[in-house]
Scaffold this active site. Sequence first.
Site, mmCIF file in Angstrom:
data_model
loop_
_atom_site.group_PDB
_atom_site.id
_atom_site.type_symbol
_atom_site.label_atom_id
_atom_site.label_comp_id
_atom_site.label_asym_id
_atom_site.label_seq_id
_atom_site.Cartn_x
_atom_site.Cartn_y
_atom_site.Cartn_z
ATOM 1 N N TYR A 117 -9.742 6.478 0.929
ATOM 2 C CA TYR A 117 -9.836 5.528 -0.186
ATOM 3 C C TYR A 117 -10.163 4.123 0.342
ATOM 4 O O TYR A 117 -11.060 3.447 -0.166
ATOM 5 C CB TYR A 117 -8.510 5.546 -0.950
ATOM 6 C CG TYR A 117 -8.340 4.438 -1.975
ATOM 7 C CD1 TYR A 117 -8.938 4.510 -3.230
ATOM 8 C CD2 TYR A 117 -7.549 3.324 -1.689
ATOM 9 C CE1 TYR A 117 -8.761 3.494 -4.164
ATOM 10 C CE2 TYR A 117 -7.369 2.311 -2.613
ATOM 11 C CZ TYR A 117 -7.974 2.398 -3.850
ATOM 12 O OH TYR A 117 -7.801 1.391 -4.770
ATOM 13 N N LYS A 133 -13.646 1.842 -0.196
ATOM 14 C CA LYS A 133 -13.661 0.496 -0.772
ATOM 15 C C LYS A 133 -14.359 -0.475 0.190
ATOM 16 O O LYS A 133 -15.134 -1.332 -0.227
ATOM 17 C CB LYS A 133 -12.232 0.009 -1.064
ATOM 18 C CG LYS A 133 -11.562 0.734 -2.234
ATOM 19 C CD LYS A 133 -12.084 0.245 -3.576
ATOM 20 C CE LYS A 133 -11.318 0.822 -4.747
ATOM 21 N NZ LYS A 133 -11.902 0.494 -6.048
ATOM 22 N N ASN A 142 -0.717 -4.964 -4.826
ATOM 23 C CA ASN A 142 -0.164 -3.928 -5.715
ATOM 24 C C ASN A 142 -0.009 -4.510 -7.113
ATOM 25 O O ASN A 142 0.884 -5.322 -7.338
ATOM 26 C CB ASN A 142 1.204 -3.467 -5.205
ATOM 27 C CG ASN A 142 1.062 -2.471 -4.081
ATOM 28 O OD1 ASN A 142 0.537 -2.802 -3.027
ATOM 29 N ND2 ASN A 142 1.490 -1.253 -4.306
#
Length: 290
Positions: free
Chosen positions: A139, A143, A168
């Site tokens: 992941y 990105k 987050n």
Amino acid sequence: MAKHVLVTGGAGFIGSHVVDAYVERGWRVTVVDDLSTGDRRNVNPRASFIEADIRKVPLDEIRPELISHHAAQMDVRRSVDDPLFDANVNILGSLALLQKAAELGVKRFIFASTGGAIYGEPQFAPQTEQHPTNPVSPYGCAKLAVEHYLNYFRVVHGLPTVALRYANVYGPRQNSKGEAGVVAIFADRLRKSEKAIINGDGQQTRDFVYVADVVAANMKVTESADAGPLNVGTGVETSINALAKLIGVRTEHGPAKAGEQRRSVLASQFGRTKLADGLRETLAWFNRSR
Ligand SMILES: NC(=O)c1ccc[n+]([C@@H]2O[C@H](COP(=O)([O-])OP(=O)(O)OC[C@H]3O[C@@H](n4cnc5c(N)ncnc54)[C@H](O)[C@@H]3O)[C@@H](O)[C@H]2O)c1
């Protein structure tokens, strides 16, 4: 005439708040989302909705001035189990959009990137945009790859791209079913009077940024010429144990997850909301809505 923005992933948690902000500012908004993790009920009724995969977006027909690209396969563990699927959606899907955007002369392309997964374990904290990038998940690799493509399309094709590296993110509408949003999961357990499981000792830290601050960052770069990457976090490091205490959920400790990052905290100008205030809003929403 109103300016037209395409928000991919606009039925999801962050994307739907971004949609609301554009609608409020008088933009014409089109949402493309395949509803794989999103929810049709999140989509602002004043936005047009197209249920489609980002790899097959009819951009020739939509012809937006701006693209806010929030759709993604965003489950880190799924990316570990199936890196090809992750790359297919997150790299090839983004690349298809970028290529078409450059062709159509789109005026701004905003990409929802990630701080935590791109930097890896801090070599210094808080992590600035100059911190080395050491993704340790497919992941994070995807990105970062897209950020390189953004740069390529900006430099070579003159497409005004910008990457926002989110910490987050938490807030209303976050899905508590996946495994990404620890705040959403804890809020859900609290509402059901169930215990939350903390992976390992709970001393691992994260930077929790309220979704309204993320939206403000999106609005700022809509008007600016920034190329980024720009961190969107708070600079405040909070342990999972401390988070559970703030939320007031009962907990028990389970086994540590292999490979889980120990610390993450981003240097950023955007995090304004105090965690206690953002959590109050978030818990109120969870109590009202589900
Ligand atoms: N939530 C966080 O803490 C966080 C942190 C860093 C980066 N991000 C990034 O922000 C973006 C939004 O994340 P979120 O937390 O709102 O997640 P989310 O799952 O709520 O939103 C993602 C949306 O994209 C849609 N989608 C997924 N695959 C698609 C596809 N192939 N075609 C069309 N639509 C598709 C989903 O249905 C969903 O509505 C993602 O790009 C994510 O990687 C999120």
